[in-house]
Design a protein around this motif. Structure first.
Motif, PDB file in Angstrom:
ATOM      1  N   GLY A 142      -0.294   3.685 -20.070  1.00 44.34           N
ATOM      2  CA  GLY A 142       0.920   3.305 -19.372  1.00 44.34           C
ATOM      3  C   GLY A 142       0.749   3.160 -17.878  1.00 44.34           C
ATOM      4  N   GLN A 143      -0.025   4.051 -17.251  1.00 48.05           N
ATOM      5  CA  GLN A 143      -0.191   3.986 -15.794  1.00 48.05           C
ATOM      6  C   GLN A 143      -0.862   2.692 -15.365  1.00 48.05           C
ATOM      7  OE1 GLN A 143       0.940   6.406 -13.423  1.00 48.05           O
ATOM      8  NE2 GLN A 143       0.512   4.658 -12.098  1.00 48.05           N
ATOM      9  N   ALA A 144      -1.862   2.245 -16.103  1.00 48.84           N
ATOM     10  CA  ALA A 144      -2.547   0.991 -15.759  1.00 48.84           C
ATOM     11  C   ALA A 144      -1.580  -0.184 -15.826  1.00 48.84           C
ATOM     12  CB  ALA A 144      -3.733   0.774 -16.696  1.00 48.84           C
ATOM     13  N   LEU A 145      -0.691  -0.190 -16.817  1.00 47.77           N
ATOM     14  CA  LEU A 145       0.294  -1.257 -16.942  1.00 47.77           C
ATOM     15  C   LEU A 145       1.330  -1.182 -15.823  1.00 47.77           C
ATOM     16  CD1 LEU A 145       0.755  -1.048 -20.799  1.00 47.77           C
ATOM     17  CD2 LEU A 145      -0.178  -3.018 -19.551  1.00 47.77           C
ATOM     18  N   TRP A 146       1.682   0.020 -15.441  1.00 51.35           N
ATOM     19  CA  TRP A 146       2.620   0.217 -14.326  1.00 51.35           C
ATOM     20  C   TRP A 146       1.990  -0.255 -13.018  1.00 51.35           C
ATOM     21  CZ3 TRP A 146       4.951   5.729 -13.109  1.00 51.35           C
ATOM     22  CH2 TRP A 146       6.154   5.584 -12.405  1.00 51.35           C
ATOM     23  N   ASP A 147       0.732   0.101 -12.802  1.00 53.14           N
ATOM     24  CA  ASP A 147       0.011  -0.373 -11.618  1.00 53.14           C
ATOM     25  C   ASP A 147       0.003  -1.900 -11.568  1.00 53.14           C
ATOM     26  OD1 ASP A 147      -0.585   2.247 -10.916  1.00 53.14           O
ATOM     27  OD2 ASP A 147      -2.605   2.197 -11.767  1.00 53.14           O
ATOM     28  N   GLU A 148      -0.266  -2.514 -12.703  1.00 50.22           N
ATOM     29  CA  GLU A 148      -0.320  -3.977 -12.780  1.00 50.22           C
ATOM     30  C   GLU A 148       1.049  -4.593 -12.480  1.00 50.22           C
ATOM     31  OE1 GLU A 148      -1.600  -7.479 -16.006  1.00 50.22           O
ATOM     32  OE2 GLU A 148      -1.903  -5.355 -16.480  1.00 50.22           O
ATOM     33  N   THR A 149       2.100  -3.938 -12.915  1.00 47.23           N
ATOM     34  CA  THR A 149       3.452  -4.444 -12.701  1.00 47.23           C
ATOM     35  C   THR A 149       3.823  -4.453 -11.220  1.00 47.23           C
ATOM     36  OG1 THR A 149       4.149  -3.643 -14.882  1.00 47.23           O
ATOM     37  CG2 THR A 149       5.882  -4.075 -13.278  1.00 47.23           C
ATOM     38  N   TYR A 150       3.450  -3.407 -10.492  1.00 46.47           N
ATOM     39  CA  TYR A 150       3.836  -3.280  -9.086  1.00 46.47           C
ATOM     40  C   TYR A 150       2.834  -3.912  -8.111  1.00 46.47           C
ATOM     41  CZ  TYR A 150       7.669   0.071  -9.968  1.00 46.47           C
ATOM     42  OH  TYR A 150       8.840   0.682 -10.360  1.00 46.47           O
ATOM     43  N   ALA A 151       1.622  -4.186  -8.566  1.00 45.34           N
ATOM     44  CA  ALA A 151       0.568  -4.677  -7.676  1.00 45.34           C
ATOM     45  C   ALA A 151       0.965  -5.930  -6.890  1.00 45.34           C
ATOM     46  CB  ALA A 151      -0.715  -4.930  -8.473  1.00 45.34           C
ATOM     47  N   PRO A 152       1.636  -6.926  -7.494  1.00 48.20           N
ATOM     48  CA  PRO A 152       1.999  -8.121  -6.713  1.00 48.20           C
ATOM     49  C   PRO A 152       2.914  -7.836  -5.533  1.00 48.20           C
ATOM     50  CG  PRO A 152       2.212  -8.546  -9.072  1.00 48.20           C
ATOM     51  CD  PRO A 152       2.007  -7.080  -8.909  1.00 48.20           C
ATOM     52  N   PHE A 153       3.549  -6.684  -5.519  1.00 47.29           N
ATOM     53  CA  PHE A 153       4.480  -6.338  -4.451  1.00 47.29           C
ATOM     54  C   PHE A 153       3.856  -5.383  -3.430  1.00 47.29           C
ATOM     55  CE2 PHE A 153       6.721  -7.260  -8.376  1.00 47.29           C
ATOM     56  CZ  PHE A 153       7.604  -8.249  -7.962  1.00 47.29           C
ATOM     57  N   GLY A 154       2.565  -5.081  -3.617  1.00 47.25           N
ATOM     58  CA  GLY A 154       1.886  -4.197  -2.681  1.00 47.25           C
ATOM     59  C   GLY A 154       2.360  -2.765  -2.764  1.00 47.25           C
ATOM     60  N   VAL A 155       2.737  -2.323  -3.982  1.00 44.43           N
ATOM     61  CA  VAL A 155       3.283  -0.984  -4.188  1.00 44.43           C
ATOM     62  C   VAL A 155       2.464  -0.254  -5.244  1.00 44.43           C
ATOM     63  CG1 VAL A 155       5.299   0.343  -4.944  1.00 44.43           C
ATOM     64  CG2 VAL A 155       5.607  -1.715  -3.539  1.00 44.43           C
ATOM     65  N   LYS A 156       2.170   1.014  -4.970  1.00 43.33           N
ATOM     66  CA  LYS A 156       1.447   1.870  -5.912  1.00 43.33           C
ATOM     67  C   LYS A 156       2.440   2.844  -6.531  1.00 43.33           C
ATOM     68  CE  LYS A 156      -2.321   5.273  -6.194  1.00 43.33           C
ATOM     69  NZ  LYS A 156      -3.026   4.554  -7.267  1.00 43.33           N
ATOM     70  N   ALA A 263      -0.647   1.387   3.115  1.00 42.94           N
ATOM     71  CA  ALA A 263      -0.566   2.716   3.722  1.00 42.94           C
ATOM     72  C   ALA A 263      -1.441   3.702   2.956  1.00 42.94           C
ATOM     73  CB  ALA A 263       0.882   3.189   3.751  1.00 42.94           C
ATOM     74  N   PHE A 264      -1.398   3.608   1.624  1.00 43.65           N
ATOM     75  CA  PHE A 264      -2.219   4.496   0.804  1.00 43.65           C
ATOM     76  C   PHE A 264      -3.698   4.250   1.069  1.00 43.65           C
ATOM     77  CE2 PHE A 264      -4.448   5.662  -3.128  1.00 43.65           C
ATOM     78  CZ  PHE A 264      -3.974   6.948  -3.319  1.00 43.65           C
ATOM     79  N   ASP A 265      -4.093   2.986   1.140  1.00 39.77           N
ATOM     80  CA  ASP A 265      -5.507   2.642   1.369  1.00 39.77           C
ATOM     81  C   ASP A 265      -5.995   3.089   2.742  1.00 39.77           C
ATOM     82  OD1 ASP A 265      -5.570   1.487  -1.136  1.00 39.77           O
ATOM     83  OD2 ASP A 265      -5.308  -0.566  -0.411  1.00 39.77           O
ATOM     84  N   SER A 266      -5.088   3.264   3.686  1.00 40.69           N
ATOM     85  CA  SER A 266      -5.490   3.678   5.039  1.00 40.69           C
ATOM     86  C   SER A 266      -5.807   5.164   5.123  1.00 40.69           C
ATOM     87  CB  SER A 266      -4.386   3.346   6.046  1.00 40.69           C
ATOM     88  OG  SER A 266      -3.276   4.221   5.886  1.00 40.69           O
ATOM     89  N   LEU A 267      -5.424   5.922   4.091  1.00 40.80           N
ATOM     90  CA  LEU A 267      -5.679   7.363   4.102  1.00 40.80           C
ATOM     91  C   LEU A 267      -7.124   7.671   3.726  1.00 40.80           C
ATOM     92  CD1 LEU A 267      -2.540   8.687   2.143  1.00 40.80           C
ATOM     93  CD2 LEU A 267      -2.858   8.637   4.632  1.00 40.80           C
ATOM     94  N   PRO A 268      -7.708   8.731   4.264  1.00 45.71           N
ATOM     95  CA  PRO A 268      -9.009   9.190   3.767  1.00 45.71           C
ATOM     96  C   PRO A 268      -8.873   9.681   2.331  1.00 45.71           C
ATOM     97  CG  PRO A 268      -8.102  10.759   5.333  1.00 45.71           C
ATOM     98  CD  PRO A 268      -7.218   9.561   5.384  1.00 45.71           C
ATOM     99  N   ALA A 269      -9.990   9.775   1.649  1.00 49.67           N
ATOM    100  CA  ALA A 269      -9.974  10.056   0.210  1.00 49.67           C
ATOM    101  C   ALA A 269      -9.274  11.363  -0.123  1.00 49.67           C
ATOM    102  CB  ALA A 269     -11.405  10.079  -0.325  1.00 49.67           C
ATOM    103  N   ASP A 270      -9.442  12.385   0.707  1.00 53.72           N
ATOM    104  CA  ASP A 270      -8.831  13.670   0.365  1.00 53.72           C
ATOM    105  C   ASP A 270      -7.310  13.611   0.456  1.00 53.72           C
ATOM    106  OD1 ASP A 270      -9.036  13.484   3.185  1.00 53.72           O
ATOM    107  OD2 ASP A 270      -8.921  15.659   3.398  1.00 53.72           O
ATOM    108  N   LEU A 271      -6.781  12.856   1.433  1.00 53.78           N
ATOM    109  CA  LEU A 271      -5.332  12.728   1.535  1.00 53.78           C
ATOM    110  C   LEU A 271      -4.770  11.855   0.410  1.00 53.78           C
ATOM    111  CD1 LEU A 271      -4.568  12.442   5.359  1.00 53.78           C
ATOM    112  CD2 LEU A 271      -4.520  14.453   3.873  1.00 53.78           C
ATOM    113  N   GLN A 272      -5.520  10.858  -0.011  1.00 55.60           N
ATOM    114  CA  GLN A 272      -5.100  10.073  -1.170  1.00 55.60           C
ATOM    115  C   GLN A 272      -4.968  10.984  -2.394  1.00 55.60           C
ATOM    116  OE1 GLN A 272      -7.923   6.889  -1.680  1.00 55.60           O
ATOM    117  NE2 GLN A 272      -7.055   5.646  -0.037  1.00 55.60           N
ATOM    118  N   ALA A 273      -5.953  11.840  -2.584  1.00 53.50           N
ATOM    119  CA  ALA A 273      -5.926  12.764  -3.721  1.00 53.50           C
ATOM    120  C   ALA A 273      -4.741  13.717  -3.620  1.00 53.50           C
ATOM    121  CB  ALA A 273      -7.238  13.546  -3.797  1.00 53.50           C
ATOM    122  N   ILE A 274      -4.420  14.150  -2.416  1.00 49.63           N
ATOM    123  CA  ILE A 274      -3.284  15.054  -2.229  1.00 49.63           C
ATOM    124  C   ILE A 274      -1.980  14.367  -2.614  1.00 49.63           C
ATOM    125  CG2 ILE A 274      -1.870  16.109  -0.408  1.00 49.63           C
ATOM    126  CD1 ILE A 274      -4.513  17.047   0.877  1.00 49.63           C
TER     127      ILE A 274
END
Length: 366
Positions: A142-156, A263-274
């Motif tokens: 389900g998460q992969a399909l949700w990601d695919e649904t929102y991806a065109p809008f630049g939203v995670k 905004a998410f991509d601009s974070l370092p990996a540890d903050l993304q994980a948080i």
């Protein structure tokens, strides 16, 4: 000759030492850059669909922000804006997509006008339970399909809560047959509202803050909201006489934390994980919140004279039948919609036999 050889050897040795020093300096520079990135602080805005500090929903957004701040030791701070403070309740998705805010807190079916497939990720009538929905998202694709649904809008998208199974709603008149549904003005968003329309009701979509007044002034005849915990807080029992069950329209209800992808991509990996792990923790926290508070709130509603009624079997059967029609129509709108609905149905068929032997049988005997 010996002096020339000695001089050449010395030059070679010095050059080697110089190169060695350069090689040692390179990792140090990289480490300094990484340390600088790790030390960088980020300040985000969170827009929500909820009234400020509203129990269970507004407070969940605040706790999510606090959790991220604590886990990051202040490197990522989030200021929370209630519905209407920065953007209206139903415009949260657009604000995150545009980058007006880095993060939002709402529920996917609120954006059905812009992203019809988003409705699948809140709840499906007569569909998955809370535990099943969480498992479909995390383990069933389900998460992969949700990601695919929102991806065109630049939203995670991230699941950040679930209000568990809801109630059927509040009504100013009894529902004894399908004839009572015809012409009924009801606030019900998402796929459940479309089912009501199929049965002859008039449906509207209102943000939570407008429901009580609309019900009290008879601008609407009925409304769903959430469950006893939130319904008691809004005082809906003071505006309608009958409280119906079961919540066929939302057997679970995902609350999401949507993040601007840049905004998410601009974070370092540890903050993304948080951010990701804090959202997971928020889901469990909200589930516990609703299980605990719904029980006490239901008892309070009973003590205040609320008439709790069950939808008649023929009405439920008609709702179930029309739910399949509505879902098939939504699935036919696009290839992606079709894949989402096929995945949901397959997962429900997979888990139902086990739960018929476990949870369902236990509840019947309890």
């Amino acid at each position: 000759m010996n002096r020339r050889n000695l001089f050449g050897a010395a030059v070679a040795l010095l050059a080697a030492l110089g190169l060695a020093g350069c090689k040692e300096d390179a990792p140090a520079a990289q480490q300094d850059a990484a340390a600088g990135k790790a030390a960088e602080t980020f300040h985000w805005k969170m827009v929500t669909s909820w009234p400020k500090n509203y129990p269970g929903l507004g407070t969940a957004a605040e706790r999510l922000a606090e959790r991220i701040n604590a886990m990051s030791a202040g490197r990522l701070t989030i200021k929370v804006y209630a519905a209407g403070e920065l953007v209206p309740a139903l415009e949260v998705f657009d604000a995150v997509s545009r980058g007006t805010a880095e993060i939002g807190h709402g529920t996917p079916y609120y954006w059905k006008g812009k992203v019809p497939a988003a409705q699948f990720f809140t709840s499906v009538p007569f569909g998955l339970s809370t535990l099943e929905m969480n498992a479909w998202l995390s383990k069933g694709g389900g998460q992969a399909l949700w990601d695919e649904t929102y991806a065109p809008f630049g939203v995670k998208p991230l699941a950040a809560g679930n209000t568990t199974m809801q109630m059927g709603g509040w009504y100013n008149k009894e529902i004894n047959s399908l004839n009572d549904v015809k012409g009924l003005k009801i606030r019900m968003p998402g796929l459940g509202g479309e089912v009501w329309s199929k049965l002859g009701a008039i449906t509207v979509n209102l943000p939570g803050g407008e429901i009580f007044t609309a019900l009290q002034t008879h601008a609407i005849d009925a409304t769903d909201w959430v469950s006893p915990y939130n319904d008691l807080t809004f005082g809906l029992h003071k505006a309608a006489k009958y409280y119906y069950y079961p919540g066929w329209q939302e057997p679970n209800a995902v609350v999401e934390s949507m993040v601007n992808q840049k905004a998410f991509d601009s974070l370092p990996a540890d903050l993304q994980a948080i951010v990701v792990e804090a959202a997971k923790a928020a889901t469990l926290d909200m589930m516990d919140d609703y299980v605990y508070h719904n029980a006490g709130s239901l008892e309070q509603l009973k003590q205040q004279g609320v008439q709790i009624k069950r939808f008649p079997d023929d009405v439920l059967a008609a709702m179930q039948r029309e739910s399949q029609v509505v879902l098939d129509e939504l699935a036919a709108q696009s290839e992606l919609n079709g894949r989402i609905w096929a995945s949901l149905k397959a997962f429900q068929e997979q888990v139902t036999p086990m739960h018929a032997l476990s949870e369902q049988e236990l509840y019947n005997w309890r």
